[in-house]
Design a protein around this motif. Sequence first.
Motif, short mmCIF file in Angstrom:
data_model
loop_
_atom_site.label_atom_id
_atom_site.label_comp_id
_atom_site.label_asym_id
_atom_site.label_seq_id
_atom_site.Cartn_x
_atom_site.Cartn_y
_atom_site.Cartn_z
N ASP A 197 0.81 -1.23 0.00
CA ASP A 197 0.00 0.00 0.00
C ASP A 197 0.84 1.27 0.00
OD1 ASP A 197 1.02 0.10 2.60
OD2 ASP A 197 -0.79 1.11 3.32
N GLU A 198 2.10 1.17 -0.49
CA GLU A 198 2.97 2.34 -0.41
C GLU A 198 2.43 3.50 -1.23
OE1 GLU A 198 6.24 5.15 -1.28
OE2 GLU A 198 5.08 4.00 -2.71
N GLU A 199 1.90 3.19 -2.41
CA GLU A 199 1.45 4.26 -3.31
C GLU A 199 0.24 5.01 -2.74
OE1 GLU A 199 3.33 5.24 -5.53
OE2 GLU A 199 4.50 3.55 -6.26
N ARG A 200 -0.43 4.41 -1.76
CA ARG A 200 -1.55 5.15 -1.15
C ARG A 200 -1.22 5.64 0.26
NH1 ARG A 200 -5.93 3.24 1.38
NH2 ARG A 200 -7.30 3.88 -0.29
N PRO B 104 15.12 0.62 -1.14
CA PRO B 104 15.61 1.15 -2.44
C PRO B 104 14.50 1.83 -3.24
CG PRO B 104 15.59 -1.26 -2.42
CD PRO B 104 14.97 -0.82 -1.13
N ASP B 105 13.91 2.87 -2.67
CA ASP B 105 12.74 3.51 -3.28
C ASP B 105 12.88 5.03 -3.30
OD1 ASP B 105 10.27 3.45 -4.49
OD2 ASP B 105 9.14 3.46 -2.61
N GLY B 106 14.13 5.52 -3.39
CA GLY B 106 14.36 6.96 -3.46
C GLY B 106 15.82 7.18 -3.78
#
Length: 386
Positions: A139-142, A165-167
């Motif tokens: 649910d990261e995108e929300r 590893p998301d930035g």
Amino acid sequence: MADLEPSRLRERLIQLTRDLVLIESTDDRADERARCFQLIRNHLDEVPGLEIQMLEKNGYETLLALPRGIETPQVLLCGHLDVVKHIVPGSYQSTVEDGRIYGPGAGDMKGQLAIMIELIRHFGRISPDLSLGLAITSDEERGGESGVKFLVEEYGLRAGVAIIPDGGSLNDVTVEEKGILHAKVIASGEAAHAARPWLGANALERLMVSLQNIREAFDSFYPDPDGPDAVDPEDTNTHWFPTCSVTILATSNDSPNRIPGEAEATIDIRFIPPFTSGEMLAKVEGLLSDGVRVEKIVAAEPTHLDPKPLFLEITEEVTGAPARLVKACGGSDGRFFREEGVPVLLSRPRVGNLHGRDEWIEIDSMLSYFEICRRYLERVLGEETR
Ligand SMILES: [Zn+2]
């Protein structure tokens, strides 16, 4: 160590990334998210000594894989498998071109999931007792409320350090993230026939005046475009000031000849320390005209991620170029770990066109990122296994 032979690892990473991209694991497809988890489990099941749990919150699953007997791993790899929605049919496909994998979610973050899975498999094979865990949320995108926030606040997961590893980028390690304030600006007036405006009070026009005041106040934070701090679109370190965007504007009125009695706007404020979300809310409150009020939706304070110097050193060692500490305008799931004092390592392979249908991840940089993590894990965790 045949699995680490570069061409074999490369093939495995490409294959797994492309398999993951094919799955339409969006917010409205719980079945596809479940299928994506199953594919990942198929790759983790054979790892010796690894215990896999599926947790659930508000209909969003989380996979937590920990070595048997370890509740608090020294290092936790953390990612998400949800991707943004594309309405065009046939969007969820991939191609390999010019050394990149293209496809929805390739760079955010199915390519990184493939890397994390390969890291777990690699270390599981050579030293299964290593204090290394993996968490994958959906649910990261929300917003991460039912994923990492749940994992940290309700489930109580802690770690020595979290690798997300998301930035950032291969040589850009995120050190600071702006705070976030989402709020509603709500105007009330008095409905009337538009032919006799003096009989009413136009809520939309009241709202427009307040939004204009907010606009001007936040514009004053922008650095002089000709000055030394001018914004460079290519360099996030030059975007270090508060911003405000109006993202939704609404009224229940649907009649061209009626003055609306109610109207509201949603604003998205990003701010830097030492400001707090409370101060930002108070600032907005002070800019509103009569009949207009502000209501907080969600808030997150600016976050210092506390990246480890050893990770920066290894990044330079592997890539041959120094690691740069960068400030990010957007927030990440890292903030939930930081609230509990867990340091966060936020960098990633080279990616682009994020959230587009032609999103990509560069394959060579996937191998470099794998190697950075492998050496870091070997050095941080190596001691205890010898
Ligand atoms: Zn992401």
